[in-house]
Enzyme design. Sequence first.
Site, PDB file in Angstrom:
ATOM      1  N   CYS A 128      38.578  -1.188  19.682  1.00  0.00           N
ATOM      2  CA  CYS A 128      38.078  -2.239  18.785  1.00  0.00           C
ATOM      3  C   CYS A 128      38.874  -3.542  18.934  1.00  0.00           C
ATOM      4  O   CYS A 128      40.067  -3.532  19.273  1.00  0.00           O
ATOM      5  CB  CYS A 128      38.182  -1.784  17.337  1.00  0.00           C
ATOM      6  SG  CYS A 128      37.097  -0.428  16.910  1.00  0.00           S
ATOM      7  N   GLU A 171      39.992  -5.589  16.617  1.00  0.00           N
ATOM      8  CA  GLU A 171      41.127  -5.748  15.703  1.00  0.00           C
ATOM      9  C   GLU A 171      42.379  -5.108  16.279  1.00  0.00           C
ATOM     10  O   GLU A 171      43.480  -5.645  16.205  1.00  0.00           O
ATOM     11  CB  GLU A 171      40.862  -5.065  14.354  1.00  0.00           C
ATOM     12  CG  GLU A 171      39.676  -5.553  13.593  1.00  0.00           C
ATOM     13  CD  GLU A 171      38.405  -4.796  13.950  1.00  0.00           C
ATOM     14  OE1 GLU A 171      38.104  -4.650  15.152  1.00  0.00           O
ATOM     15  OE2 GLU A 171      37.699  -4.386  13.025  1.00  0.00           O
ATOM     16  N   GLU A 222      34.779  -1.745  25.773  1.00  0.00           N
ATOM     17  CA  GLU A 222      34.087  -0.454  25.823  1.00  0.00           C
ATOM     18  C   GLU A 222      34.303   0.238  27.166  1.00  0.00           C
ATOM     19  O   GLU A 222      34.848  -0.347  28.110  1.00  0.00           O
ATOM     20  CB  GLU A 222      32.603  -0.662  25.511  1.00  0.00           C
ATOM     21  CG  GLU A 222      32.416  -1.174  24.092  1.00  0.00           C
ATOM     22  CD  GLU A 222      30.978  -1.162  23.604  1.00  0.00           C
ATOM     23  OE1 GLU A 222      30.045  -1.006  24.432  1.00  0.00           O
ATOM     24  OE2 GLU A 222      30.797  -1.303  22.374  1.00  0.00           O
ATOM     25  N   CYS A 259      40.562   1.214  12.485  1.00  0.00           N
ATOM     26  CA  CYS A 259      41.203  -0.108  12.371  1.00  0.00           C
ATOM     27  C   CYS A 259      41.795  -0.315  10.990  1.00  0.00           C
ATOM     28  O   CYS A 259      42.850  -0.939  10.848  1.00  0.00           O
ATOM     29  CB  CYS A 259      40.205  -1.207  12.723  1.00  0.00           C
ATOM     30  SG  CYS A 259      39.844  -1.251  14.487  1.00  0.00           S
ATOM     31  N   ASN A 304      36.504  -6.346  21.540  1.00  0.00           N
ATOM     32  CA  ASN A 304      36.308  -4.930  21.856  1.00  0.00           C
ATOM     33  C   ASN A 304      36.131  -4.717  23.351  1.00  0.00           C
ATOM     34  O   ASN A 304      35.591  -5.560  24.073  1.00  0.00           O
ATOM     35  CB  ASN A 304      35.183  -4.298  21.021  1.00  0.00           C
ATOM     36  CG  ASN A 304      33.857  -5.005  21.096  1.00  0.00           C
ATOM     37  OD1 ASN A 304      33.782  -6.195  21.338  1.00  0.00           O
ATOM     38  ND2 ASN A 304      32.786  -4.269  20.881  1.00  0.00           N
ATOM     39  N   CYS A 364      36.315  -0.720  11.198  1.00  0.00           N
ATOM     40  CA  CYS A 364      36.059   0.724  11.192  1.00  0.00           C
ATOM     41  C   CYS A 364      37.247   1.446  10.557  1.00  0.00           C
ATOM     42  O   CYS A 364      38.313   0.851  10.328  1.00  0.00           O
ATOM     43  CB  CYS A 364      35.811   1.225  12.614  1.00  0.00           C
ATOM     44  SG  CYS A 364      37.308   1.406  13.594  1.00  0.00           S
TER      45      CYS A 364
HETATM   46  N1  THU Z   1      34.045  -2.305  16.848  1.00  0.00           N
HETATM   47  C1  THU Z   1      35.094  -3.150  16.730  1.00  0.00           C
HETATM   48  O1  THU Z   1      35.525  -3.794  17.693  1.00  0.00           O
HETATM   49  N2  THU Z   1      35.677  -3.274  15.510  1.00  0.00           N
HETATM   50  C2  THU Z   1      35.270  -2.594  14.406  1.00  0.00           C
HETATM   51  O2  THU Z   1      35.971  -2.569  13.404  1.00  0.00           O
HETATM   52  C3  THU Z   1      33.946  -1.955  14.416  1.00  0.00           C
HETATM   53  C4  THU Z   1      33.521  -1.511  15.766  1.00  0.00           C
HETATM   54  C5  THU Z   1      33.424  -2.151  18.164  1.00  0.00           C
HETATM   55  C6  THU Z   1      33.703  -0.811  18.808  1.00  0.00           C
HETATM   56  C7  THU Z   1      32.520  -0.686  19.736  1.00  0.00           C
HETATM   57  O3  THU Z   1      32.838  -1.358  20.951  1.00  0.00           O
HETATM   58  C8  THU Z   1      31.407  -1.456  19.048  1.00  0.00           C
HETATM   59  O4  THU Z   1      32.038  -2.256  18.059  1.00  0.00           O
HETATM   60  C9  THU Z   1      30.366  -0.575  18.388  1.00  0.00           C
HETATM   61  O5  THU Z   1      30.951   0.376  17.577  1.00  0.00           O
END
Ligand code: THU
Length: 160
Positions: free
Chosen positions: A72, A74, A63, A114, A61, A111
């Site tokens: 994310c 994935e 940010e 994704c 991920n 999420c």
């Molecule tokens: N996140 C992911 O990388 N994958 C997911 O499927 C769930 C959420 C990340 C996004 C963000 O940087 C952090 O987790 C918190 O939501």
Amino acid sequence: MSKTFPFKHDTYQSHNDMPSGIQPLMQKAEEQLDYAYAPYSQFYVGAALLLDNGEIYTGCNQENASYPLCMCAERVALYNVGTTHKSFKIIALAITAYNPKKELREPCMPCGACRQVIQEFEHRQKAPIPLYLASKGHYAIGLDGISDLLPVGFSIDSLL
Ligand code: THU
């Protein structure tokens, strides 16, 4: 206490319980935790996917101070394949997470966004993508594909 998941899945107490081909894949996903950029959520996510030719693509991920721009793990991994291959077959996708401030005891579930993107990649390759969901140091689950996590989703069929 483990969650009860309302869909067919396998449970793995540790990496060693996973199918032998998946153990190195989950290891690659864990290595991605070191590259994840998650200063805002402290929720570090790593993903690794295996192609039928043996290649592994990874993502983590990313940010941003402008929160909605966070990407994310994935999707980074999947788009990595989508931008380098005209055709592909993903035979496994491993996802894991780590939070230095809070022990994560449950597998990281993809999420909603994704799930939608995984569904599109299943459509592109005309085959389900087996998913292996973990959190670092805790149990993992395995699913045959995204359909149980995104039943009756919006898809190409919705556009026809
Ligand atoms: N996140 C992911 O990388 N994958 C997911 O499927 C769930 C959420 C990340 C996004 C963000 O940087 C952090 O987790 C918190 O939501």
